[in-house]
Design a protein around this motif. Structure first.
Motif, mmCIF file in Angstrom:
data_model
loop_
_atom_site.group_PDB
_atom_site.id
_atom_site.type_symbol
_atom_site.label_atom_id
_atom_site.label_comp_id
_atom_site.label_asym_id
_atom_site.label_seq_id
_atom_site.Cartn_x
_atom_site.Cartn_y
_atom_site.Cartn_z
ATOM 1 N N GLU A 112 -0.221 113.883 20.010
ATOM 2 C CA GLU A 112 1.054 113.601 20.219
ATOM 3 C C GLU A 112 1.684 113.317 18.498
ATOM 4 O O GLU A 112 3.218 113.149 18.568
ATOM 5 C CB GLU A 112 1.478 111.790 20.883
ATOM 6 N N ASP A 113 1.212 112.846 17.563
ATOM 7 C CA ASP A 113 1.468 112.332 16.480
ATOM 8 C C ASP A 113 1.851 114.179 15.510
ATOM 9 O O ASP A 113 2.755 114.275 14.901
ATOM 10 C CB ASP A 113 0.084 112.207 15.564
ATOM 11 N N ASP A 161 -4.359 117.559 28.648
ATOM 12 C CA ASP A 161 -2.975 118.736 28.382
ATOM 13 C C ASP A 161 -1.627 118.117 28.206
ATOM 14 O O ASP A 161 -1.805 117.030 28.599
ATOM 15 C CB ASP A 161 -3.252 119.142 30.094
ATOM 16 N N LEU A 171 8.257 116.218 29.862
ATOM 17 C CA LEU A 171 6.764 115.916 28.378
ATOM 18 C C LEU A 171 5.313 114.878 29.504
ATOM 19 O O LEU A 171 5.738 113.660 29.829
ATOM 20 C CB LEU A 171 7.185 115.299 27.164
ATOM 21 N N GLY A 172 4.908 115.510 29.544
ATOM 22 C CA GLY A 172 3.731 115.014 30.321
ATOM 23 C C GLY A 172 2.280 115.221 29.367
ATOM 24 O O GLY A 172 2.028 116.305 29.557
ATOM 25 N N TYR A 173 1.450 113.998 28.900
ATOM 26 C CA TYR A 173 -0.309 114.205 28.383
ATOM 27 C C TYR A 173 -1.363 114.010 29.756
ATOM 28 O O TYR A 173 -0.503 113.258 30.453
ATOM 29 C CB TYR A 173 -0.105 113.174 27.389
ATOM 30 N N CYS A 174 -1.877 114.581 29.336
ATOM 31 C CA CYS A 174 -3.281 114.164 30.314
ATOM 32 C C CYS A 174 -4.519 114.727 29.500
ATOM 33 O O CYS A 174 -4.832 115.465 29.528
ATOM 34 C CB CYS A 174 -3.288 115.016 31.971
ATOM 35 N N LEU A 204 10.131 115.877 21.762
ATOM 36 C CA LEU A 204 11.270 114.580 22.565
ATOM 37 C C LEU A 204 12.042 114.444 21.983
ATOM 38 O O LEU A 204 12.873 114.750 22.926
ATOM 39 C CB LEU A 204 10.431 113.002 22.196
ATOM 40 N N GLU A 236 -5.538 112.829 22.081
ATOM 41 C CA GLU A 236 -4.460 112.262 22.808
ATOM 42 C C GLU A 236 -3.414 112.303 21.666
ATOM 43 O O GLU A 236 -2.144 112.226 21.603
ATOM 44 C CB GLU A 236 -4.848 111.606 24.299
ATOM 45 N N SER A 237 -3.861 110.770 21.569
ATOM 46 C CA SER A 237 -2.696 110.347 20.388
ATOM 47 C C SER A 237 -2.538 111.151 19.143
ATOM 48 O O SER A 237 -1.337 111.700 18.642
ATOM 49 C CB SER A 237 -2.898 109.132 19.965
ATOM 50 N N ARG A 240 1.812 119.164 29.074
ATOM 51 C CA ARG A 240 2.747 119.890 30.013
ATOM 52 C C ARG A 240 4.161 119.416 29.633
ATOM 53 O O ARG A 240 5.215 118.434 28.849
ATOM 54 C CB ARG A 240 2.491 118.611 31.731
#
Lengths: 416, 416
Positions: free
Chosen positions: B198-199, B223, B213-216, B206, B194-195, B225
């Motif tokens: 995002e990196d 995922d 924006l979402g992460y799961c 953003l 996950e991180s 989203r």
């Protein structure tokens, strides 16, 4: 059971409301808390963002303990920590020891944590850190303060949450635990419907003063749940056990496959499976049980006709004459599996899981299940479960496991 | 997307809070409602009893539509119908046509409904009956009245609820649907954390104005989203697809096994599996996909050493020298499966699922996964997933499926 203490659960995460993710927390918390004499009075799911704040304030007015899951991760949508700090008037303080733990965790994989990850090292003043052995986000316990009850902040992913909850949160919760005046018991049944069960036992149970009674029907099984003082639960248990006999799978919430593996282990018997329509689910359920390697010898997922012939020795003329979904083929599959593996029992499944492949003669949902045992005639059944594909697989394996359970149960009792 | 209309969900059932049952309703509703431009703002679970009434009143003050599940069954703990009738001032009226439907359903199984079941034939005045094709309890729709918003009463069991919701509730809900100003898209990834995601993409995403924006993160997959106006989502999609490349499993919430089955179907290729530690889960996940019979030939769950020898032709000296959990045995299993079945690909798994069986050399969680393909060297990997038994099985099959996905993806792209 403490009547006074109210526990509420707040699950945060847009993904939980959006359809991406299944919420497995409640059933988990429910079981763990009951063992402390605590019960969840209410559970709420809210999206990430300001709704978290509102939900905490609402729950605060009604409850003594709030468990909050999610929003502790490294990404920008993770804001539970910040919301709770503001709400309880506790400034966030950087905790170097947490960051060191995170660095160690990354180092194991040869990685270095980014600055993003360091957000997780901030702790609201006065909070107790709950160590996370399976991820970077630590949990937090904040004692009651400023009209806000005891708060437990826990990570969203179950494999991080569960070990943390058991090792670090439960010992704290145990201080609040009730006096265990009430006991609960669950009776799991198979092969009988919900209203048929209530017809058999409902009146007798409802006549017991102080008994809380509930039924829960799932695919191929029904749970009967009784809660009350020990003597009352005992009285109910006797009625249930007497009335339901072999339809009772377990006097606890354990899975049918656990009961089967336990019975076979006790009897030093073994099983093999020959699956077509259940596609490996039967083997998978059996091997979900720790210790199943003692009783499970081999499973063959013979999806194609060729596989049925080469691996299970199903005669090709049976397939030509009756088709793969037929009683003779189900029998031949189970008997082939028995010959191949030398197991005590072999079970086979062959059917039409759908959505395609049905015919007027054999509609989607048609299935044959057979049970072979050395020195005995092979037992075969035709069933019809016109359901979606996954429910079909589930209920067929449920039926197959229950067939095996009843056969080996009769062995134990010497009644067959 | 309608900003004005608020939807809340109330799940009733002591069993949901007690730990017996998993709540699968929310993720289902979330997906279905979003397709109408509606989103769930909040979800609450309450026990059977008076809490249902309180929860409806609370939700009423905040929302326009309330979906209520559970408590419509035949047993005495099913009281949602009665509570809603009282709350909305609608007397319950007996509906003979419902009882006739129930009788028909019982007759199919050669049974006669008891008087208990007839409770389900009572309908609050002015309510629309939502037919239940898979059970006896009909659903109900009550238009807004007396400060109570639109109510949908739906049965608890998913296999009853889902067909009813799609055929009978969604057409009514469509009248309230939003104007679809927003689109949502989910990108599913495998083999990256996950991180780390995002990196790679966080800052760029953003920076897009109006993007939600979402992460799961789940076992072996994450995922991403993105929600926003179509042009904004398109912009985000390009960034994500460019940055993540082959780590992107799907541009939708579809399961990895669906992607794999689709790829193999398109390429007219086939697969066989040889499982030890995953115990049938790999075959089960593949056969969960409708149409998988076109690509899946055979699975062999060779739990015992004997099964590995007789079914996969693993040389017994390999087992003696290296042990069942070893790279040579993983290779031999995959190659044996390939020989046996003639499939394009064969995958094997052998490892220590635990909780017992670990050694200092091969601790619990050690696993070897191999992929064999005709005319190519067999690829094998050693991995370590020190998790509970079920998570271990899940992540190992996730890894195995992703290995197959990447291999056949490279075939398509001709890049290997």
């Amino acid at each position: 059971m403490s009547a006074a203490l109210r526990v509420e659960v707040i699950n945060t995460g847009t993904e939980l409301l959006f359809g991406s993710v299944l919420n497995t927390h409640i059933s988990y918390f429910g079981q763990k808390l009951f063992s402390l004499g605590l019960r969840i009075q209410r559970q709420v799911t809210v999206p990430d963002g300001d709704a978290i704040r509102e939900a905490i304030l609402e729950a605060a007015s009604r409850s003594d303990i709030i468990l909050i899951t999610g929003g502790l991760g490294p990404t920008t949508d993770d804001i539970t920590r910040e919301i709770v700090a503001a709400l309880t008037g506790r400034p966030l303080e950087y905790d170097q020891s947490i960051f060191t733990e995170i660095q160690k965790r990354f180092a194991k994989r040869g990685a270095i944590p980014t600055s993003r990850v360091s957000r997780q090292a901030y702790v609201p003043e006065g909070a107790t850190v709950l160590q996370n052995d399976f991820g970077t986000a630590p949990g937090l316990y904040l004692p009651a303060r400023n009209e806000i009850p005891h708060l437990f902040l826990l990570p969203g992913p179950p494999r991080e949450l569960r070990p943390m909850f058991e090792q670090h949160a439960l010992p704290i919760l145990a201080r609040f635990a009730g006096n265990h005046e009430l006991t609960a018991r669950v009776f799991r049944t198979a092969g009988i419907g919900e209203s048929a069960i209530e017809d058999q036992i409902g009146e007798q149970l409802l006549a017991i003063h102080g008994l809380e009674l509930g039924y829960c029907a799932r695919m191929g099984e029904v749970d009967i749940r009784v809660i009350g003082p020990a003597s009352v639960v005992e009285q109910a248990s006797e009625i249930i056990q007497k009335a339901l006999g072999p339809q009772l799978v377990a006097t606890d919430e354990i899975e049918l496959e656990q009961v089967v593996v336990q019975q076979l282990t006790d009897q030093r018997k073994t099983v093999a499976v020959a699956e077509s329509c259940t596609g490996g689910l039967l083997a998978n359920r059996i091997t979900d049980v720790p210790g199943s390697s003692k009783v499970f010898l081999e499973g063959n997922v013979t999806y194609s006709n060729e596989a049925k012939i080469r691996t299970l020795g199903v005669p090709s003329d049976l397939l030509d004459t009756y088709g793969a979904v037929s009683e003779p083929v189900a029998r031949a599959m189970a008997e082939g599996s028995l010959r191949r593996t030398g197991a005590t029992y072999a079970i086979s499944t062959t059917g039409i899981a759908g959505p395609d492949g049905g015919t007027p003669d054999k509609p989607v949902g048609t299935v044959f299940v057979a049970l072979a045992e050395k020195g005995r005639d092979t037992h075969a059944e035709k069933l019809l479960f016109p359901l979606d594909r996954l429910s079909f697989k589930q209920i067929v394996t449920q039926h197959a496991l229950d067939l095996l359970r009843r056969r080996s149960l009769h062995e134990t009792e010497g009644s067959e």
